[in-house]
Design a protein around this motif. Structure first.
Motif, PDB file in Angstrom:
ATOM      1  N   SER A  88     -15.028  -4.032  11.732  1.00 36.01           N
ATOM      2  CA  SER A  88     -14.721  -2.575  11.646  1.00 36.01           C
ATOM      3  C   SER A  88     -14.011  -2.188  10.475  1.00 36.01           C
ATOM      4  CB  SER A  88     -14.112  -1.966  13.026  1.00 36.01           C
ATOM      5  OG  SER A  88     -14.801  -2.291  14.257  1.00 36.01           O
ATOM      6  N   LEU A  89     -13.041  -2.837   9.961  1.00 36.81           N
ATOM      7  CA  LEU A  89     -12.186  -2.450   9.099  1.00 36.81           C
ATOM      8  C   LEU A  89     -12.827  -2.708   7.654  1.00 36.81           C
ATOM      9  CD1 LEU A  89      -8.654  -3.904  10.217  1.00 36.81           C
ATOM     10  CD2 LEU A  89      -9.416  -1.516  10.511  1.00 36.81           C
ATOM     11  N   VAL A  90     -13.727  -3.725   7.684  1.00 38.63           N
ATOM     12  CA  VAL A  90     -14.464  -3.914   6.097  1.00 38.63           C
ATOM     13  C   VAL A  90     -15.442  -2.767   6.137  1.00 38.63           C
ATOM     14  CG1 VAL A  90     -16.191  -5.257   5.384  1.00 38.63           C
ATOM     15  CG2 VAL A  90     -14.351  -6.427   6.501  1.00 38.63           C
ATOM     16  N   THR A  91     -15.841  -1.977   7.183  1.00 31.74           N
ATOM     17  CA  THR A  91     -16.767  -0.888   7.278  1.00 31.74           C
ATOM     18  C   THR A  91     -16.007   0.266   6.944  1.00 31.74           C
ATOM     19  OG1 THR A  91     -18.010  -1.953   9.115  1.00 31.74           O
ATOM     20  CG2 THR A  91     -18.354   0.794   8.593  1.00 31.74           C
ATOM     21  N   TYR A  92     -14.553   0.383   7.469  1.00 28.56           N
ATOM     22  CA  TYR A  92     -13.752   1.306   7.134  1.00 28.56           C
ATOM     23  C   TYR A  92     -13.347   1.685   5.672  1.00 28.56           C
ATOM     24  CZ  TYR A  92      -9.944   4.418   8.202  1.00 28.56           C
ATOM     25  OH  TYR A  92      -8.629   5.626   7.791  1.00 28.56           O
ATOM     26  N   ASN A  93     -13.237   0.478   5.123  1.00 28.65           N
ATOM     27  CA  ASN A  93     -12.648   0.273   3.612  1.00 28.65           C
ATOM     28  C   ASN A  93     -13.867  -0.143   2.783  1.00 28.65           C
ATOM     29  OD1 ASN A  93      -9.733   0.650   3.857  1.00 28.65           O
ATOM     30  ND2 ASN A  93     -10.471  -0.832   5.500  1.00 28.65           N
ATOM     31  N   PRO A  94     -15.130   0.484   2.631  1.00 29.46           N
ATOM     32  CA  PRO A  94     -16.094   0.183   1.687  1.00 29.46           C
ATOM     33  C   PRO A  94     -15.637   0.260   0.225  1.00 29.46           C
ATOM     34  CG  PRO A  94     -16.459   2.456   2.200  1.00 29.46           C
ATOM     35  CD  PRO A  94     -15.260   1.953   3.259  1.00 29.46           C
ATOM     36  N   GLU A  95     -14.585   1.050  -0.153  1.00 27.39           N
ATOM     37  CA  GLU A  95     -14.458   1.162  -1.395  1.00 27.39           C
ATOM     38  C   GLU A  95     -13.405   0.063  -2.052  1.00 27.39           C
ATOM     39  OE1 GLU A  95     -10.983   2.716   0.918  1.00 27.39           O
ATOM     40  OE2 GLU A  95     -13.394   3.180   0.677  1.00 27.39           O
ATOM     41  N   ALA A  96     -12.727  -0.841  -1.013  1.00 26.97           N
ATOM     42  CA  ALA A  96     -11.811  -1.995  -1.120  1.00 26.97           C
ATOM     43  C   ALA A  96     -12.463  -3.017  -2.048  1.00 26.97           C
ATOM     44  CB  ALA A  96     -11.196  -2.208  -0.121  1.00 26.97           C
ATOM     45  N   SER A  97     -11.632  -3.655  -2.814  1.00 26.83           N
ATOM     46  CA  SER A  97     -12.104  -4.836  -3.521  1.00 26.83           C
ATOM     47  C   SER A  97     -11.846  -6.047  -2.474  1.00 26.83           C
ATOM     48  CB  SER A  97     -11.307  -5.030  -4.721  1.00 26.83           C
ATOM     49  OG  SER A  97      -9.933  -5.312  -4.399  1.00 26.83           O
ATOM     50  N   HIS A  98     -12.618  -7.289  -2.859  1.00 32.11           N
ATOM     51  CA  HIS A  98     -12.539  -8.355  -2.123  1.00 32.11           C
ATOM     52  C   HIS A  98     -10.831  -8.681  -1.904  1.00 32.11           C
ATOM     53  CE1 HIS A  98     -16.813  -8.980  -2.827  1.00 32.11           C
ATOM     54  NE2 HIS A  98     -16.990  -7.999  -2.182  1.00 32.11           N
ATOM     55  N   LYS A  99     -10.385  -8.840  -3.053  1.00 36.08           N
ATOM     56  CA  LYS A  99      -8.955  -9.101  -2.985  1.00 36.08           C
ATOM     57  C   LYS A  99      -8.144  -8.155  -1.930  1.00 36.08           C
ATOM     58  CE  LYS A  99      -5.150 -10.169  -6.288  1.00 36.08           C
ATOM     59  NZ  LYS A  99      -4.770 -10.328  -7.543  1.00 36.08           N
ATOM     60  N   GLN A 100      -8.329  -6.931  -2.287  1.00 39.75           N
ATOM     61  CA  GLN A 100      -7.777  -6.094  -1.211  1.00 39.75           C
ATOM     62  C   GLN A 100      -7.865  -6.190   0.027  1.00 39.75           C
ATOM     63  OE1 GLN A 100      -8.992  -2.455  -3.139  1.00 39.75           O
ATOM     64  NE2 GLN A 100      -6.910  -1.858  -3.945  1.00 39.75           N
ATOM     65  N   LEU A 101      -9.162  -6.645   0.385  1.00 43.45           N
ATOM     66  CA  LEU A 101      -9.428  -6.871   1.881  1.00 43.45           C
ATOM     67  C   LEU A 101      -8.722  -8.171   2.479  1.00 43.45           C
ATOM     68  CD1 LEU A 101     -13.428  -6.126   1.957  1.00 43.45           C
ATOM     69  CD2 LEU A 101     -11.426  -4.744   3.101  1.00 43.45           C
ATOM     70  N   ARG A 102      -8.686  -9.171   1.383  1.00 43.17           N
ATOM     71  CA  ARG A 102      -7.939 -10.215   1.915  1.00 43.17           C
ATOM     72  C   ARG A 102      -6.527 -10.148   1.811  1.00 43.17           C
ATOM     73  NH1 ARG A 102      -6.782 -14.279  -2.970  1.00 43.17           N
ATOM     74  NH2 ARG A 102      -5.144 -12.420  -3.056  1.00 43.17           N
ATOM     75  N   ASN A 103      -6.118  -9.427   1.232  1.00 47.92           N
ATOM     76  CA  ASN A 103      -4.633  -9.089   1.308  1.00 47.92           C
ATOM     77  C   ASN A 103      -4.284  -8.344   2.685  1.00 47.92           C
ATOM     78  OD1 ASN A 103      -4.169 -10.373  -1.003  1.00 47.92           O
ATOM     79  ND2 ASN A 103      -3.735  -8.498  -2.343  1.00 47.92           N
ATOM     80  N   MET A 104      -5.268  -7.362   3.032  1.00 51.46           N
ATOM     81  CA  MET A 104      -5.124  -6.478   4.348  1.00 51.46           C
ATOM     82  C   MET A 104      -5.075  -7.484   5.518  1.00 51.46           C
ATOM     83  SD  MET A 104      -8.225  -4.181   5.757  1.00 51.46           S
ATOM     84  CE  MET A 104      -9.183  -5.584   6.268  1.00 51.46           C
ATOM     85  N   VAL A 105      -5.860  -8.616   5.384  1.00 41.93           N
ATOM     86  CA  VAL A 105      -5.932  -9.438   6.623  1.00 41.93           C
ATOM     87  C   VAL A 105      -4.664 -10.184   6.539  1.00 41.93           C
ATOM     88  CG1 VAL A 105      -7.100 -11.321   7.513  1.00 41.93           C
ATOM     89  CG2 VAL A 105      -8.204  -9.710   6.507  1.00 41.93           C
ATOM     90  N   ILE A 106      -4.214 -10.977   5.338  1.00 42.51           N
ATOM     91  CA  ILE A 106      -2.831 -11.689   5.439  1.00 42.51           C
ATOM     92  C   ILE A 106      -1.612 -10.835   5.608  1.00 42.51           C
ATOM     93  CG2 ILE A 106      -1.422 -13.016   3.676  1.00 42.51           C
ATOM     94  CD1 ILE A 106      -3.960 -13.735   2.375  1.00 42.51           C
ATOM     95  N   LEU A 107      -1.601  -9.555   5.347  1.00 44.99           N
ATOM     96  CA  LEU A 107      -0.367  -8.859   5.537  1.00 44.99           C
ATOM     97  C   LEU A 107      -0.472  -8.525   7.049  1.00 44.99           C
ATOM     98  CD1 LEU A 107       2.214  -7.140   4.805  1.00 44.99           C
ATOM     99  CD2 LEU A 107       0.611  -5.482   4.310  1.00 44.99           C
ATOM    100  N   GLY A 108      -1.511  -7.956   7.467  1.00 50.52           N
ATOM    101  CA  GLY A 108      -1.863  -7.796   9.143  1.00 50.52           C
ATOM    102  C   GLY A 108      -1.403  -9.001   9.982  1.00 50.52           C
ATOM    103  N   SER A 109      -1.557 -10.005   9.483  1.00 48.96           N
ATOM    104  CA  SER A 109      -1.253 -11.370  10.120  1.00 48.96           C
ATOM    105  C   SER A 109       0.289 -11.787  10.246  1.00 48.96           C
ATOM    106  CB  SER A 109      -2.144 -12.299  10.079  1.00 48.96           C
ATOM    107  OG  SER A 109      -1.940 -13.025   8.685  1.00 48.96           O
ATOM    108  N   LEU A 110       0.542 -11.415   8.984  1.00 43.71           N
ATOM    109  CA  LEU A 110       2.144 -11.759   8.651  1.00 43.71           C
ATOM    110  C   LEU A 110       3.028 -11.129   9.498  1.00 43.71           C
ATOM    111  CD1 LEU A 110       2.140 -12.347   4.875  1.00 43.71           C
ATOM    112  CD2 LEU A 110       3.065 -13.875   6.461  1.00 43.71           C
TER     113      LEU A 110
END
Length: 390
Positions: free
Chosen positions: A202-224
């Protein structure tokens, strides 16, 4: 990281930070904070890597897809059926548990205001109202979740500031049990506390303009964020109460009452935190199920709203007072869905090479570690399954 990506990280964190975090000190206290912290770090590493595998599969499948479509593109029709079955079972179990817990809180809140609701009325009212927020879309959930999460972190911060001066080093250093089998059994509770992967498509769909690095950082921050919250809460609670007392508590309410003896107002603060934790978890899980139904049935929002919430609400009404039992079933399902399914998806997309998300020499995200990391992820899943079934 922009506000939209930050909000997405908070959705991940809010989905993980359920009310179950309050029980972590009772589960880990007897083994000491060192072993408890090491086990928690192991669970965090394993679940976060599995989440990054799902992120890779989501991106390479084309993005803008629910788990249903990702499974069909990567695992075929057979894998799609298995994945959908696991996902629906998990999300319905989690929503049932959250509706049961939230219904009890709503009932008590309304009673404190001088009104009376039955348990059934409280559960139905919560589901209908919170469900409308989910049906309004990920953007609405994002904005509301930022406020709820800020309030939840504030409650936790007040709790920690209150408890830290009373921390006893003797309590932190005490170890009541050297039983490593019993320690492994607690992995199931910790693993469920990091069960945020369902929101990633759902969040990948919600952030179509985000780079792959930004999506990776999104997941890591969200888990930290939940990792640090869990660790701080573990140290604060164990430091204030002896492990023998913590192990003897039958439920979270007894823990809250014990901490409130020497700290006035703690009961209210932790009760508010519990309510906010339940609500943010409900919103994240319900968003995942709503988007899954929208992707599967291709109906309008009104029909998807009814389909999404009717079964969890009926299940909650029939399984009243079984919050922990329902969560235990969800834990076993989550091992397969959060570890083995993303790993299988990733192996398939790597075998097939270029997918719809890849074009020419364009760099496409891939979780690090190669075959060795995949092998360790498989062993991690086996470890969790053993812990669930012991």
């Amino acid at each position: 990281m922009n506000m939209k990506l930050l909000g997405s990280s908070l959705i991940i964190a809010g989905t993980a930070l359920g009310a179950g975090m309050l029980a972590i000190p009772m589960v880990l206290a007897q083994f000491g904070v060192l072993w408890g912290s090491l086990l928690m770090l192991l669970i965090w590493v394993g679940t976060t890597y599995a989440a990054l595998l799902l992120l890779e599969a989501s991106i390479k499948a084309g993005g803008g897809l629910g788990m249903n479509s990702i499974a069909r593109k990567t695992l075929g029709k057979g894998g799609q059926v298995v994945t959908n079955g696991l996902l629906y079972a998990l999300l319905v179990c989690l929503l049932m548990a959250y509706i049961i817990g939230a219904g009890d809180l709503v009932k008590k809140l309304v009673a404190s205001l001088g009104f009376a609701l039955t348990e059934t009325q409280a559960q139905v009212a919560f589901t209908v109202i919170a469900g409308l927020v989910v049906a309004a879309g990920t953007g609405v959930i994002d904005r509301l979740n930022r406020f709820l999460f800020a309030a939840m972190v504030l409650m936790l911060a007040i709790t920690l500031v209150t408890l830290v001066p009373g921390i006893s080093l003797d309590n932190l250093a005490s170890v009541g049990s050297d039983n490593k089998v019993a320690l492994v059994k607690t992995s199931s509770v910790l693993f469920t506390s990091f069960g945020f992967m369902v929101v990633i498509p759902s969040l990948v769909t919600y952030n179509p303009e985000a780079s792959h690095k930004q999506l990776r950082n999104m997941v890591i921050l969200g888990s930290l964020i939940p990792l640090f919250c869990y660790l701080f809460w573990l140290y604060a609670a164990v430091g204030n109460l002896p492990s023998e007392q913590l192990v003897g508590f039958a439920n979270v309410s007894e823990l809250i009452a014990a901490l409130s003896v020497n700290h006035g107002g703690m009961q209210l603060i932790l009760s508010v935190f519990t309510g906010l934790a339940l609500l943010t978890s409900f919103l994240g899980v319900a968003m995942a199920l709503f988007d899954q139904n929208a992707d599967t049935f291709r109906q309008n929002r009104a029909v998807t709203y009814v389909v999404t919430f009717i079964l969890p609400m009926l299940g909650a009404l029939l399984a009243a007072n079984r919050f922990l039992s329902v969560l235990s079933y969800a834990g076993i399902i989550l091992v397969f869905l959060a570890i083995f399914v993303p790993m299988a998806m990733t192996i398939k997309v790597r075998q097939h090479g270029n997918q719809s998300g890849e074009r020419g020499n364009t760099e496409v995200y891939q979780a690090g570690g190669g075959v060795m990391a995949l092998g360790l992820s498989f062993l991690f899943g086996c470890f969790l399954l053993m812990a669930e079934l012991i």
